[in-house]
Design an enzyme around this catalytic site. Structure first.
Site, mmCIF file in Angstrom:
data_model
loop_
_atom_site.group_PDB
_atom_site.id
_atom_site.type_symbol
_atom_site.label_atom_id
_atom_site.label_comp_id
_atom_site.label_asym_id
_atom_site.label_seq_id
_atom_site.Cartn_x
_atom_site.Cartn_y
_atom_site.Cartn_z
ATOM 1 N N ILE A 245 4.995 -1.611 16.946
ATOM 2 C CA ILE A 245 5.621 -1.416 15.639
ATOM 3 C C ILE A 245 6.413 -0.115 15.780
ATOM 4 O O ILE A 245 5.837 0.972 15.805
ATOM 5 C CB ILE A 245 4.580 -1.313 14.516
ATOM 6 N N PRO A 246 7.736 -0.198 15.909
ATOM 7 C CA PRO A 246 8.529 0.932 16.419
ATOM 8 C C PRO A 246 8.836 2.029 15.405
ATOM 9 O O PRO A 246 9.988 2.257 15.030
ATOM 10 C CB PRO A 246 9.815 0.235 16.896
ATOM 11 N N CYS A 247 7.806 2.742 14.992
ATOM 12 C CA CYS A 247 8.031 3.846 14.063
ATOM 13 C C CYS A 247 8.800 4.993 14.716
ATOM 14 O O CYS A 247 9.339 5.856 14.020
ATOM 15 C CB CYS A 247 6.704 4.351 13.488
ATOM 16 N N HIS A 248 8.883 4.973 16.056
ATOM 17 C CA HIS A 248 9.648 6.015 16.745
ATOM 18 C C HIS A 248 11.147 5.868 16.503
ATOM 19 O O HIS A 248 11.916 6.788 16.793
ATOM 20 C CB HIS A 248 9.363 5.970 18.251
ATOM 21 N N ARG A 249 11.586 4.734 15.975
ATOM 22 C CA ARG A 249 13.017 4.511 15.719
ATOM 23 C C ARG A 249 13.454 5.012 14.349
ATOM 24 O O ARG A 249 14.601 4.824 13.952
ATOM 25 C CB ARG A 249 13.352 3.021 15.852
#
Length: 281
Positions: A245-249
């Site tokens: 779940i790409p919260c780094h984006r």
């Protein structure tokens, strides 16, 4: 002179204080709206825009958190939790837990006692990672240079679950994301526990393409809560499944990277790595 936005915020702040003080009475929408001198329709719309959830959902979250504190007590039981929270009975408490926590009150009180969790450690381009799964799907994924600390944090989420260090097919499918142009995310099953709002934010994060970035405001607009930037940030920060779940984006509207649960250096590296992969396609 106060702006209309400041006045609106003061009204919402007053409504939240009222809910926190009176949630045991389970006040109706009309009662809360009357307290801040707005029509129920206007109040519902304003509260949802500012808080990211409806007044009813906010009341449910307050109720469930209080019930959880009661259930944590050594002799706390479902009837006591329902009564003290102002709910009509244990069946309503049960339904509320299923909706918000993804488990029954009994499962919460037992700390996942009936839950069987497989976990394993793996290497990723961004350092060691722990990945854990239930029969339903991935329930946890976290970067950590300290394997013992990573496992401890997992146990804190499900303190009474049974654990087995085993790399299963569910975990293998999830770990492929580091080596594959993953266009079939639907094949990776997730076992998520969160509020409706958190789930909605996490689902939106999955739609941010590899190599792209989105601001907290972008996410808030995508879920139709344009004023809920802060609530979105909180939901992003509670993401239990790193990278997948790409919260780094997600970055600030100013272009600053902002914070990251697993370290700003790692976030910077992931953004650069994904951008480079996109450019080589």
């Amino acid at each position: 002179m106060e702006t209309s936005s400041q006045i609106d915020y003061q009204r919402i702040e007053k409504a939240i204080d009222y809910l926190k003080t009176n949630f045991k009475l389970q006040p109706s929408l009309e009662e809360i709206a009357d307290h801040i001198h707005l029509s129920p329709f206007h109040f519902q719309r304003m509260f949802s825009e500012w808080a990211g959830v409806s007044p009813k959902q906010f009341l449910q979250y307050l109720s469930i958190e209080y019930a959880k504190e009661i259930l944590k007590k050594q002799n706390g039981n479902l009837a006591e939790a329902a009564y003290e929270t102002g709910l009509s009975g244990t069946s309503r408490l049960h339904d509320l837990f299923i909706k918000i926590e993804g488990m029954t009150p009994g499962e919460y009180k037992n700390g996942g006692q009936q839950l069987e969790i497989n976990y394993s450690y793996a290497e990723s381009p961004f350092g060691p990672i722990l990945v854990a799964s239930t029969a339903k799907g991935i329930c946890y994924m976290a970067f950590s240079d300290d394997p013992d600390q990573a496992f401890l944090e997992l146990q804190q989420l499900f303190p009474n679950a049974s654990y087995q260090q085993l790399l299963d097919q569910i975990q293998q499918n999830a770990l492929y994301i580091f080596n594959t142009d993953w266009n079939r995310l639907s094949e990776v099953k997730l076992h998520l526990k969160g509020t409706d709002f958190q789930i909605k934010v996490w689902e939106t994060l999955l739609k941010v393409p590899t190599g792209n970035l989105a601001s907290y405001a972008d996410i808030a607009n995508a879920i139709a809560h344009p004023k809920a930037n802060r609530a979105v940030g909180t939901a992003v920060g509670h993401n239990p499944i790193a990278f997948l779940i790409p919260c780094h984006r997600v970055i600030k509207s100013t272009g600053e990277l902002g914070q990251y649960h697993w370290g700003i250096a790692r976030k910077t590296a992931m953004i650069g790595w994904e951008a480079a992969r996109r450019e080589t396609k």
